[in-house]
Design an enzyme around this catalytic site. Structure first.
Site, PDB file in Angstrom:
ATOM      1  N   ARG A  16       0.856  -1.188   0.000  1.00 56.59           N
ATOM      2  CA  ARG A  16       0.000   0.000   0.000  1.00 56.59           C
ATOM      3  C   ARG A  16       0.893   1.240   0.000  1.00 56.59           C
ATOM      4  O   ARG A  16       1.909   1.285   0.685  1.00 56.59           O
ATOM      5  CB  ARG A  16      -0.924   0.022   1.229  1.00 56.59           C
ATOM      6  CG  ARG A  16      -2.074  -0.971   1.171  1.00 56.59           C
ATOM      7  CD  ARG A  16      -3.086  -0.615   0.095  1.00 56.59           C
ATOM      8  NE  ARG A  16      -4.252  -1.471   0.079  1.00 56.59           N
ATOM      9  CZ  ARG A  16      -4.372  -2.578  -0.650  1.00 56.59           C
ATOM     10  NH1 ARG A  16      -3.367  -2.969  -1.415  1.00 56.59           N
ATOM     11  NH2 ARG A  16      -5.479  -3.288  -0.612  1.00 56.59           N
ATOM     12  N   GLU A  38      -3.897   7.193  -4.461  1.00 61.17           N
ATOM     13  CA  GLU A  38      -4.347   6.703  -5.772  1.00 61.17           C
ATOM     14  C   GLU A  38      -5.716   7.289  -6.136  1.00 61.17           C
ATOM     15  O   GLU A  38      -6.585   7.392  -5.282  1.00 61.17           O
ATOM     16  CB  GLU A  38      -4.434   5.167  -5.741  1.00 61.17           C
ATOM     17  CG  GLU A  38      -3.085   4.495  -5.542  1.00 61.17           C
ATOM     18  CD  GLU A  38      -3.198   2.975  -5.483  1.00 61.17           C
ATOM     19  OE1 GLU A  38      -4.281   2.440  -5.785  1.00 61.17           O
ATOM     20  OE2 GLU A  38      -2.209   2.328  -5.123  1.00 61.17           O
ATOM     21  N   HIS A  55      -1.101  -0.043 -10.062  1.00 63.22           N
ATOM     22  CA  HIS A  55      -1.761  -0.968  -9.140  1.00 63.22           C
ATOM     23  C   HIS A  55      -2.351  -2.155  -9.896  1.00 63.22           C
ATOM     24  O   HIS A  55      -3.555  -2.412  -9.866  1.00 63.22           O
ATOM     25  CB  HIS A  55      -2.845  -0.253  -8.325  1.00 63.22           C
ATOM     26  CG  HIS A  55      -3.137  -0.952  -7.021  1.00 63.22           C
ATOM     27  ND1 HIS A  55      -3.620  -0.292  -5.918  1.00 63.22           N
ATOM     28  CD2 HIS A  55      -3.005  -2.258  -6.647  1.00 63.22           C
ATOM     29  CE1 HIS A  55      -3.791  -1.156  -4.919  1.00 63.22           C
ATOM     30  NE2 HIS A  55      -3.415  -2.352  -5.350  1.00 63.22           N
ATOM     31  N   GLY A  75      -0.990  -5.379  -9.524  1.00 62.48           N
ATOM     32  CA  GLY A  75      -0.355  -6.556  -8.944  1.00 62.48           C
ATOM     33  C   GLY A  75      -1.121  -7.843  -9.142  1.00 62.48           C
ATOM     34  O   GLY A  75      -0.537  -8.915  -9.296  1.00 62.48           O
ATOM     35  N   THR A  76      -2.437  -7.775  -9.124  1.00 61.18           N
ATOM     36  CA  THR A  76      -3.263  -8.983  -9.296  1.00 61.18           C
ATOM     37  C   THR A  76      -4.020  -8.973 -10.621  1.00 61.18           C
ATOM     38  O   THR A  76      -4.969  -9.732 -10.801  1.00 61.18           O
ATOM     39  CB  THR A  76      -4.276  -9.113  -8.139  1.00 61.18           C
ATOM     40  OG1 THR A  76      -5.111  -7.939  -8.123  1.00 61.18           O
ATOM     41  CG2 THR A  76      -3.556  -9.239  -6.802  1.00 61.18           C
TER      42      THR A  76
END
Length: 332
Positions: free
Chosen positions: A245, A274, A292, A294-295
């Site tokens: 984060r 963000e 962002h 990452g997934t």
């Protein structure tokens, strides 16, 4: 609405786990939220959403509702018993307000591990090798012109701040590159989990690591865990990687230290405010940044959706939940 099936409100449509979503219809009545704003959602809670049993949310749910803070939680109907989040980090949810209202929060920690660790290693190697300036030069038609030298990973010390699932997966991926891993947690891991990584104090990790990977959750205790004072104590030329984060690091202080070359490079997937990003970071070619993601893979998102919906299914049929958040495990 089907009277005998609990009402589950989805803040975002399921995109990747459609088969499991269909399976959920056997035990639940589901709807995707139609409210466009937070105020409209509050109004809709008074009529068409007054009987919700569970809420399915994602990291994108804030676009409609904002944070699931005390104000929002207090407005949820008494029928609402569960909030099932489809990611690992749940800092936008006020877990205390939920507990006070008898609402159990679940998250999805396991599915995010591999994809996040993969991206962290990409950012680590890319920042270490100074690939962002090289790529910028290439796209500007200046093939290799003015591109500084990067560094090899072999023999460098990787400090993992938070050696949970993702931290351990990063360590395993970095072993073949010849990195020496040290870590700091609230408590040391078992020898099996540490897998050869050395447990060190927070100060030692900050001061002696060549590369620091941030992998702790964001909460009141970890906000600005790496502030200006900690950054000043880091090795000159340190590389910082953050896939956790943004607010765990003082972004302005990090940008200043990068500009002054005390920080050699950063690899970032997350940001303090963000979607806003510090202008100094945006201008600095030694900041390797992605938005962002990452997934953000088809396979991982399908696993996350399935995990969250399985928590919902278990809540409905009375089975043990897969992953109540730590603050709520005693409530289950």
């Amino acid at each position: 609405m089907t009277a005998h099936k609990p009402f589950v409100l989805f803040f975002n449509p399921v995109k990747h786990a459609g088969d499991f979503y269909k399976k959920l219809q056997d035990v639940a009545h589901t709807e995707v939220v139609t409210s466009k704003t937070r105020d409209e959602f509050f109004k809709d809670l008074q009529d068409k959403y007054q009987d919700i049993f569970a809420i399915y949310r994602t990291s994108a749910s804030g676009a409609v509702a904002g944070k699931f803070d005390k104000e929002l939680i207090d407005k949820l109907p008494p029928s609402c018993r569960f909030i099932c989040h489809n990611g690992a980090g749940y800092d936008p949810i006020d877990t205390k307000a939920c507990a006070d209202k008898g609402i159990i929060v679940t998250n999805a920690p396991d599915p995010v591990t591999d994809a996040t660790a993969d991206l962290a290693v990409f950012l680590l190697l890319g920042a270490l090798r100074q690939l962002n300036p090289a790529m910028q030069a290439l796209h500007a038609g200046k093939f290799k012109t003015g591109v500084d030298f990067g560094h090899d990973p072999q023999g460098k010390t990787l400090g993992i701040l938070g050696m949970g699932r993702i931290g351990r997966a990063i360590k395993a991926r970095c072993d073949p590159f010849g990195l020496k891993t040290v870590y700091h947690n609230r408590n040391p891991l078992s020898a099996e989990q540490a897998a050869g990584a050395e447990y060190v104090s927070f100060n030692k990790l900050v001061e002696e690591s060549d590369i620091i990977s941030v992998n702790v959750p964001l909460n009141a205790k970890t906000k600005y865990l790496l502030d200006a004072a900690e950054i000043a104590r880091m090795k000159p030329g340190v590389v910082i990687v953050n896939t956790a984060r943004g607010a765990i690091i003082n972004e302005a202080a990090m940008a200043d230290a990068l500009e002054d070359c005390h920080i050699g490079a950063v690899g970032l997937d997350v940001y303090e405010r963000e979607p806003e990003i510090n202008e100094k970071l945006l201008r600095n070619p030694r900041a390797l940044m992605v938005p962002h993601v990452g997934t953000h893979t088809t396979e991982t998102l399908a696993k996350m959706e399935t995990w969250a919906m399985e928590n919902i299914r278990r809540a409905i049929v009375g089975e043990t939940l897969l992953s109540p958040v730590p603050e709520h495990q005693a409530l289950c």
